[in-house]
Design a protein around this motif. Structure first.
Motif, PDB file in Angstrom:
ATOM      1  N   LYS A  49       0.825  -1.217   0.000  1.00  0.00           N
ATOM      2  CA  LYS A  49       0.000   0.000   0.000  1.00  0.00           C
ATOM      3  C   LYS A  49       0.856   1.262   0.000  1.00  0.00           C
ATOM      4  O   LYS A  49       0.679   2.155  -0.831  1.00  0.00           O
ATOM      5  CB  LYS A  49      -0.921   0.001   1.235  1.00  0.00           C
ATOM      6  N   SER A  50       1.785   1.320   0.931  1.00  0.00           N
ATOM      7  CA  SER A  50       2.608   2.532   1.023  1.00  0.00           C
ATOM      8  C   SER A  50       3.452   2.712  -0.230  1.00  0.00           C
ATOM      9  O   SER A  50       3.641   3.827  -0.708  1.00  0.00           O
ATOM     10  CB  SER A  50       3.522   2.456   2.246  1.00  0.00           C
ATOM     11  N   THR A  51       3.952   1.603  -0.755  1.00  0.00           N
ATOM     12  CA  THR A  51       4.742   1.701  -1.977  1.00  0.00           C
ATOM     13  C   THR A  51       3.893   2.266  -3.114  1.00  0.00           C
ATOM     14  O   THR A  51       4.345   3.129  -3.870  1.00  0.00           O
ATOM     15  CB  THR A  51       5.291   0.317  -2.349  1.00  0.00           C
TER      16      THR A  51
ATOM     17  N   TYR B  94       2.031  10.881   4.528  1.00  0.00           N
ATOM     18  CA  TYR B  94       2.775   9.630   4.522  1.00  0.00           C
ATOM     19  C   TYR B  94       2.596   8.874   5.822  1.00  0.00           C
ATOM     20  O   TYR B  94       2.275   9.446   6.866  1.00  0.00           O
ATOM     21  CB  TYR B  94       4.254   9.904   4.267  1.00  0.00           C
ATOM     22  N   GLN B  95       2.863   7.576   5.730  1.00  0.00           N
ATOM     23  CA  GLN B  95       2.698   6.728   6.913  1.00  0.00           C
ATOM     24  C   GLN B  95       3.690   7.107   8.005  1.00  0.00           C
ATOM     25  O   GLN B  95       3.338   7.230   9.163  1.00  0.00           O
ATOM     26  CB  GLN B  95       2.890   5.265   6.516  1.00  0.00           C
ATOM     27  N   GLU B  96       4.949   7.270   7.602  1.00  0.00           N
ATOM     28  CA  GLU B  96       5.931   7.690   8.586  1.00  0.00           C
ATOM     29  C   GLU B  96       5.869   9.195   8.632  1.00  0.00           C
ATOM     30  O   GLU B  96       5.881   9.857   7.601  1.00  0.00           O
ATOM     31  CB  GLU B  96       7.328   7.216   8.171  1.00  0.00           C
TER      32      GLU B  96
ATOM     33  N   MET C 131      -4.046   9.424   2.104  1.00  0.00           N
ATOM     34  CA  MET C 131      -3.773   9.351   3.542  1.00  0.00           C
ATOM     35  C   MET C 131      -3.359   7.935   3.884  1.00  0.00           C
ATOM     36  O   MET C 131      -4.152   7.016   3.781  1.00  0.00           O
ATOM     37  CB  MET C 131      -5.020   9.722   4.332  1.00  0.00           C
ATOM     38  N   ASP C 132      -2.102   7.789   4.333  1.00  0.00           N
ATOM     39  CA  ASP C 132      -1.591   6.458   4.659  1.00  0.00           C
ATOM     40  C   ASP C 132      -1.651   6.257   6.168  1.00  0.00           C
ATOM     41  O   ASP C 132      -0.833   6.796   6.903  1.00  0.00           O
ATOM     42  CB  ASP C 132      -0.155   6.333   4.141  1.00  0.00           C
ATOM     43  N   GLU C 133      -2.624   5.509   6.610  1.00  0.00           N
ATOM     44  CA  GLU C 133      -2.843   5.232   8.033  1.00  0.00           C
ATOM     45  C   GLU C 133      -2.808   6.487   8.894  1.00  0.00           C
ATOM     46  O   GLU C 133      -2.043   6.570   9.850  1.00  0.00           O
ATOM     47  CB  GLU C 133      -1.811   4.209   8.545  1.00  0.00           C
ATOM     48  N   PRO C 134      -3.647   7.460   8.564  1.00  0.00           N
ATOM     49  CA  PRO C 134      -3.620   8.697   9.351  1.00  0.00           C
ATOM     50  C   PRO C 134      -4.172   8.489  10.750  1.00  0.00           C
ATOM     51  O   PRO C 134      -3.872   9.245  11.664  1.00  0.00           O
ATOM     52  CB  PRO C 134      -4.507   9.647   8.557  1.00  0.00           C
TER      53      PRO C 134
ATOM     54  N   SER D 103       7.897  -2.953   5.701  1.00  0.00           N
ATOM     55  CA  SER D 103       6.745  -2.053   5.758  1.00  0.00           C
ATOM     56  C   SER D 103       6.512  -1.644   7.208  1.00  0.00           C
ATOM     57  O   SER D 103       7.002  -2.283   8.139  1.00  0.00           O
ATOM     58  CB  SER D 103       5.518  -2.750   5.200  1.00  0.00           C
ATOM     59  N   GLY D 104       5.747  -0.562   7.382  1.00  0.00           N
ATOM     60  CA  GLY D 104       5.544   0.012   8.707  1.00  0.00           C
ATOM     61  C   GLY D 104       5.042  -0.990   9.723  1.00  0.00           C
ATOM     62  O   GLY D 104       5.587  -1.110  10.831  1.00  0.00           O
ATOM     63  N   GLY D 105       4.028  -1.729   9.367  1.00  0.00           N
ATOM     64  CA  GLY D 105       3.454  -2.684  10.302  1.00  0.00           C
ATOM     65  C   GLY D 105       4.440  -3.777  10.667  1.00  0.00           C
ATOM     66  O   GLY D 105       4.502  -4.221  11.818  1.00  0.00           O
TER      67      GLY D 105
HETATM   68 MG   LIG Z   1       2.471   1.101   4.802  1.00  0.00          MG
END
Ligand SMILES: [Mg+2]
Ligand SMILES: Nc1ncnc2c1ncn2[C@@H]1O[C@H](COP(=O)(O)OP(=O)(O)OP(=O)(O)O)[C@@H](O)[C@H]1O
Ligand SMILES: Nc1ncnc2c1ncn2[C@@H]1O[C@H](COP(=O)(O)OP(=O)(O)OP(=O)(O)O)[C@@H](O)[C@H]1O
Ligand SMILES: [Mg+2]
Lengths: 324, 510, 337, 337
Positions: free
Chosen positions: B44-46, B86-88, B166-169, B401-403
């Protein structure tokens, strides 16, 4: 070490292959290794350039010139390279004479004559011939000149701008200066050290002039930093004292001749040593003698004089001055 | 149905050794909230970084407004009307809030910043997001994670974009804040903008989403599903390819009647929290519930010695710990899984297994020399229990990935056998499948006799997981009791009640 | 001869764990190896036998040894997120302290080991002071070690009274001047330091903690690592290598002097950084540092053999550094994709 | 007298925006101000009128000017996450290039401005090369500028043939040697550079972007800032200040020389870092740098007025740096809590 200065044909002040007798004639080609400290100031630059030019002037000399360095570790390896290469002679101006003694001895043991220039080794076995200026004598000459000028006035304020303070040669110069002053009851009241560069000379002198609001005599160890020292004096608008230089650069000689600044004298510290080292190395390697001497071998040690140069005798030294 | 505003077809993106995107299709229309679903590491983030011009796709095409688009750099995407959260949290800590919001399109005249102008505009944006208390001139680094997330949102809104990604806001927001976020999204939708919304919380997607696309292993496995109607089981099956229980694992054995293992008594830090007392018995899970900024992280960090307590004591197994000493806490068997994985948890340039074994090095060494293979296999096992993907212990953590990064931090404390485990937001950004596994794991650890403290902004999670819950508001414990006797509604009520009673404490709590 | 074996052995072993962690494989040092090989090629072509002779190789290795030992220590400090500008000054102070008449007199009665322990002891003491100022005084490493640079060199000058101190202790001269199998002792010392350093960084918990402390000190702290104490250890370790380098330099020059190690801080840091250790910390390679040191010393050697003027050498050196780094990057990129 | 006013003015203005951004208030520089005041106190007590005289103050300011200008440029580069070791070499090259007979001949016909533009042009060119190598060649700043250090000084030696080049152009000497209201022109230049630098860093888009690029380059890139281009600008800016410093040095010494600016890299970085700019980037202060430069220059001045030996000076300098930084921290902590 020369120059685009006044007229065209004194172009070889430090370099002459028009020497006397047979020595000028080409002999067997010899390879000479040359190593000196980093040319981070004019005098040292002049030494190295003069050596290179001198070698070029001889058609029978091939010079291997190592990177100038202030790291004794590196300089040792350069000499080792010369030994490995089996050069015919090594001209070595050590960053620190004592530290280079061991490797120079090894070169001698390997049958390679070492010509020690300027900063003396710690052992007589480390060099075939030593040619050096007289650092202590420089200080003495400058001190004597001050004494002469002061003429019995023991209240005169004497200041000193030394070169790189951590070098033994600087210590020798200061010692000679102090000793000579003591003879006539004077002493150094303000002393700073610069780093043999124009910029550091300016910096050190600017501060010194503030530290001593009134000075009678100022000795500056080195004419390269002297350019900066003079600039600082001019910037500060001071002219109440007599300044003595050191080393004897052409700029300074011209200025002494013109007599338009506080600089009235300088003490010679010959920059011809490198070139002379090359000459001696060639003679030794080719088994020749110094033709002006009756002696059939090149002498063990040659110590150059450190005369004082004033307006009166400046023309005598002008030709051997180095352009920096 | 309106024409597609944005259309991505066959997007492929490879990293050294990984095909992160393997032919993704995505169609986004104006005036909709398009949700993107997928497990951790699905891509997703990519995908959204490709969309934002931060990555260049290896294959595939992007069509925007009916025209082919090529975003060579983020500026090109921004210029085309795509703004991204962004997620981060990609903010510059040293700059003020207003500077961060307008970074890259500063309000200036002849190159000179118009400070008051941009402060005013920033304030308007923050007010419209429901956060007037964040001063535009404040240094961004001093904000909490939630505060930074708000600033990121303000920054995206400041771009006046057509598409907002919006990435995991909501990952760092509490329910209240999520409500505010959704109001903003509603307004945007109403004004005809398109929103691409990523979240691992299905209930949010139900509330706000119009349509959704599901990614799995870098491919689109389902597109154009209605966000509200598609059954949860179907979504989970699409994402994970298996069944996942949505239940919290309840205690199976009664709590043994042992002496408390961890006793916190009268703990306080000036200006952060006051008079916090609680105790945890072996086998017990205690939850700290509260809104973002309530001071829960500060409490657990202080218990751990990472912050120095001004008052009070922490006692483990009868021995009082030295204040402000992580060493003492670790020696007594405490472990902390910190809140911010990147800054507090991970050595990003090290391999996964080395990050996992970081707290247990002595166990894997003999006379100071590491026993690499023992270490690797133990760490690998720990990473499997939390399902780190891809399953490669030698991968550099930065490329996860973040998770999955979050799971690595968790795995570290599984590997280290500690007696008291402090978990601060352990499931932030973790997908549905892995989340339920982590719940089971925490329960298993407790059953083995560990004392566990869990902090989470997801009130349901705290209540579901813990045996006892403390409600924290504004640096004070306002309620404490068995979690079975209270529900999410009650928790919020108590927080609100406490806020009203201490009306004067307004401050900037973001 | 010992270079090829040292380089070869550890090179392959280092490659192993590095490769596993993603893009950090052999490729990381490949460019440096290629640069070194090209340099040797140039040396061979321009100076032929003079370059390839055993003696010349020993000369290069001897030159690399003292500064190389410092660079290995520096690798640890930089990997741990620090920097140390005082190494040259510490070498000078250690050499001066270990060659005072007092120390030499003691060495005469007790043995040359006194000189060695004095030098290393002084190095460690300076390193510990650096470490304490940085870890507990919270002074940024650049400033703390700059202060140490000034103070240590000043102190060395005061102790030596600005004179070069000659080492007359025959035991010391014999022990460190020995040449087993024709190779100077200091080259063996360097080889041992490289091997021990590699092991320490890659195969021990100490090394592991160094990476963590440099990569993310906050995460390391929360994982229970004593970050401050570890930082002190790192600087003390570097101080010890400086003391050892002082011993090696004393053996080479038979002197202690306040001008020893002039500008070594830049040389050592340059070797470490060109070797691939990140100045920001968290990533470091002992083998890269070794290659960096060898590249710089071989460069000087080739220059000397070819009789370039000093100024031209300087210009060429700059250009070659840039080319080597660019080469290194291209090769690393190519083999990682 | 101009110090107090320069410091005073900008100090208060800087305080304002700094305070807005959290803990970055006046306190940040308070320790430095206190250190400087203590230093001046020592100067007054030990050297009295000689220290407090107008002439001495002008001397200190003049000495601070050239290195100060470089330090201001360095503040930008370091704030932007870089470092530059080549500043001294660039100063040397610029001074040499601008004082060749060729340039001087041209200056004679066109005017002294030729000398100034040549120096600044050379500086910018070197800076741009640094920037390109770093931003597009992806060479770490330490190595790229180390290469420039070697090459630029080598080139300066070649051009000058290792001789000191005297500047004979009267126009240049008059213009830059002037002393409006008794204060040398170069002090005015320094003051202007400080003020312009402060504005540029704190009040312009360029400054904001510099903070962003240094603080979080990835975030800056994602925000649409052209990070690479900005990096080149930063090094070019520093190159320009080096050129300007060369002009100032030429005016003070009436010479161009390949030995100008020896070791300035360390001095400039030290002033910047002691001023409070983070070596890791993202945070920088022009006023801190100004104070850092003044502290170092005043220190040497007080030492000289007291006729201390260089070795003692070195030791004292190290100790004073440590004390000043510790003082700075304690004061900053106290007033921020
Ligand atoms: Mg992500
Ligand atoms: N810079 C990179 N280098 C190598 N691999 C990467 C990089 N960035 C992402 N990946 C890999 O690409 C895959 C997709 O990652 P991505 O971050 O897009 O997942 P995600 O769907 O956003 O997951 P999450 O829900 O955990 O945020 C993962 O396997 C990840 O490890
Ligand atoms: N580094 C910091 N500097 C200044 N204030 C801070 C800092 N970190 C946090 N705060 C403030 O402390 C308070 C508590 O924040 P924090 O987010 O840690 O609480 P929390 O209850 O753990 O919330 P969360 O749900 O995010 O974990 C907030 O007002 C926050 O703004
Ligand atoms: Mg928290």
């Amino acid at each position: 070490a020369c120059t685009n200065s006044s007229d065209g044909d004194d172009d070889t002040a430090n370099v002459s292959n028009t020497g006397s007798g047979d020595n000028a004639e080409a002999g067997d080609t010899v390879t000479i290794g040359f190593s000196a400290p980093a040319a981070d100031h004019g005098w040292m630059g002049a030494i190295s350039s003069a050596a290179v030019e001198q070698a070029e002037a001889f058609e029978d000399v091939e010079l291997v010139n190592a990177e100038g360095t202030n790291d004794v570790n590196l300089q040792i390896s350069q000499v080792e390279t010369f030994i490995n290469d089996k050069v015919d002679a090594i001209v070595l101006l050590p960053f620190d004479g004592a530290a280079m003694t061991d490797v120079a001895t090894r070169a001698m043991e390997a049958g390679i004559p070492v010509i020690n220039v300027d900063r003396e080794f710690d052992s007589p076995f480390a060099a075939r011939t030593t040619i050096l200026g007289d650092n202590y004598g420089m200080g003495v000459s400058a001190g004597r000149y001050v004494c002469e000028q002061a003429d019995g006035n023991t209240d005169a304020v004497v200041a000193e701008i030394a070169g790189i303070d951590s070098l033994p040669l600087t210590q020798d110069r200061s010692q000679g200066f102090a000793d000579a002053l003591e003879d006539c009851g004077l002493k150094v009241s303000n002393r700073v050290a610069a780093e043999f560069t124009v910029e550091s000379g300016e910096r050190a002198a600017a501060n010194l002039l503030q530290a001593a609001p009134k000075i009678d005599y100022l000795w500056n160890h080195d004419d390269d930093q002297g350019v900066g020292v003079l600039a600082a004096i001019e910037n500060a608008g001071r002219d109440e004292f007599v300044m003595i230089g050191g080393a004897g650069s052409a700029n300074v000689m011209r200025s002494i001749e013109a007599d338009d600044t506080v600089l009235k004298a300088t003490v010679i510290y010959p920059s011809t040593q490198g070139a002379d080292g090359i000459k001696l190395a060639r003679l030794i390697a080719q088994g020749k003698s110094m033709s002006d001497l009756a002696e059939v071998e090149v002498p063990r040690k040659i110590q150059l004089a450190a005369p004082i140069v004033t307006k009166d005798n400046v023309d005598q030294y002008m030709d051997s001055a180095f352009e920096s | 149905m309106p024409a597609p505003l944005l259309q991505l077809t066959g997007i492929v993106k490879e990293f050294p050794g990984v095909r992160a995107l393997d032919g993704v299709d995505l169609v986004v229309r104006a005036g909709e909230v398009h949700c993107l679903l997928g497990q951790n590491g699905a891509g997703k983030s990519t995908l959204i970084k490709v969309l934002a011009g931060a990555y260049q796709p290896d294959e595939g095409e992007i069509v925007m407004d009916g025209e082919h688009a090529h975003f060579a750099d983020p500026q090109a995407a921004l210029a085309a009307g795509i703004a991204t959260i962004y997620q981060e949290l990609d903010l510059v800590d040293g700059l003020s809030v207003a500077d961060n919001i307008f970074l890259g399109h500063e309000r200036s005249r002849f190159g000179f910043s118009r400070v008051s102008d941009s402060n005013r505009a920033a304030r308007e944006l923050l007010v419209s997001l429901g956060h007037p208390e964040i001063r535009p001139s404040r240094e961004t680094g001093s904000l909490s994670a939630a505060g930074k997330q708000i600033v990121s949102m303000a920054r995206a809104l400041s771009r006046q974009a057509q598409v907002i990604v919006m990435d995991e806001p909501s990952a760092v927001l509490d329910p209240d804040e999520v409500g505010g976020l959704f109001r903003v999204i509603e307004d945007l939708r109403a004004s005809g903008k398109a929103i691409v919304y990523i979240s691992h919380r299905l209930e949010e997607i139900r509330r706000i989403g119009d349509r959704l696309t599901v990614l799995k292993d870098g491919r689109t496995v389902a597109a154009d599903l209605p966000a509200r109607e598609t059954p949860t089981s179907e979504l989970i099956a699409l994402m994970t390819g298996r069944e996942v229980s949505a239940e919290y694992p309840r205690r199976t054995t009664p709590l043994p009647d042992a002496e408390p293992l961890l006793v916190v008594d009268g703990l306080g830090r000036t200006d952060e929290f006051e008079d916090v007392s609680f105790s945890v018995r072996p086998g017990e899970i205690v939850g700290l519930a509260g809104l973002v900024g309530a001071g829960r992280s500060e409490i657990v960090e202080t218990v751990y010695g990472a912050r120095r307590a001004d008052r009070g004591t922490v006692t483990v197994d009868g021995r009082t710990l030295r204040r402000g000493s992580v060493d003492a806490a670790v020696a007594a068997g405490l472990g902390l899984c910190p809140e911010e994985r990147k800054s507090q948890g991970l050595v990003l340039d090290e391999a996964v297994y080395r990050n996992i074994s970081l707290a247990s090095l002595p166990r894997f060494s003999r006379f100071g020399a590491t026993r690499d293979s023992a270490e690797r296999s133990a760490a690998h096992e720990a990473s499997r229990t939390v399902d780190v993907r891809p399953d490669d212990p030698d991968r550099v953590v930065r490329t996860l990935s973040g998770g999955n990064q979050q799971k690595v931090v968790l795995a570290r404390w599984l590997l280290r056998s500690c007696r008291v485990l402090l978990l601060d937001e352990p499931t932030r950004g973790v997908d549905v499948g892995a989340r339920s596994e982590i719940y089971t794991l925490i329960r298993t650890l407790a059953d083995e006799g560990l004392a566990v403290v869990v902090v989470s902004s997801d009130i349901d999670e705290v209540l579901g997981l813990s045996d006892r819950v403390l409600v924290v508001a504004d640096g004070r414990v306002v309620h404490s009791g068995p979690s079975a006797e209270i529900d999410a509604h009650n928790v919020l009520d108590r927080i609100l009640a406490s806020n009203e009673s201490s009306h004067e404490s307004e401050g900037d709590a973001a | 001869m010992s270079t090829p074996s040292v380089t070869g052995d550890t090179q392959t072993t280092e490659a192993a764990p590095a490769k596993r962690a993603g893009s950090m494989g052999v490729a990381r040092n490949l460019g440096l190896v290629v640069a070194l090989v090209i340099l040797c090629g140039v040396g061979l072509i321009t100076a032929g036998d003079r370059f390839a002779s055993t003696n010349n190789i020993i000369t290069v290795l001897s030159l690399a040894s003292a500064i190389g030992v410092v660079a290995i220590g520096m690798t640890f400090v930089i990997t741990g997120g620090g920097i140390d500008l005082s190494v040259g000054a510490i070498v000078a102070l250690a050499s001066v302290w270990a060659s005072t008449t007092g120390t030499q007199a003691m060495a005469e009665s007790v043995g040359w080991i006194v000189i060695v322990t004095t030098a290393i002891g002084v190095g460690i003491a300076c390193g510990v002071i650096n470490g304490l100022l940085i870890a507990y005084g919270k002074i940024v490493p650049f400033i703390a070690t700059l202060a140490m640079l000034a103070s240590a060199r000043g102190l060395a000058e005061i102790i030596a009274d600005r004179k070069t101190q000659i080492i007359r202790d025959q035991g010391f001269r014999d022990a460190l001047g020995a040449r087993p199998f024709g190779v100077p002792v200091i080259v063996y010392i360097f080889a041992i330091v490289v091997i021990v350093g590699w092991f320490l960084l890659n195969r021990t918990t100490f090394g592991r903690r160094t990476f963590a402390v440099g990569g993310n000190p906050e995460a390391a702290r929360l994982a229970g690592i004593k970050v401050q104490r570890h930082t002190v250890y790192l600087y003390a370790l570097l101080g010890a290598t400086c003391g050892l380098a002082a011993v090696m330099l004393m053996s080479r020059t038979q002197t202690g002097s306040s001008t020893h190690g002039l500008m070594w801080e830049l040389d050592a840091i340059a070797a470490v950084v060109i070797g691939g250790t990140l100045l920001s910390g968290g990533r470091g390679t002992v083998i890269g540092t070794l290659l960096g040191v060898l590249i710089f010393t071989t460069l000087t050697n080739v220059f000397t053999l070819n009789n370039l003027s000093t100024s031209v050498q300087a210009v060429a050196k700059g250009v070659i550094i840039v080319v080597a780094v660019l080469l290194q990057q291209r090769l690393a990129n190519r083999s990682s994709t």
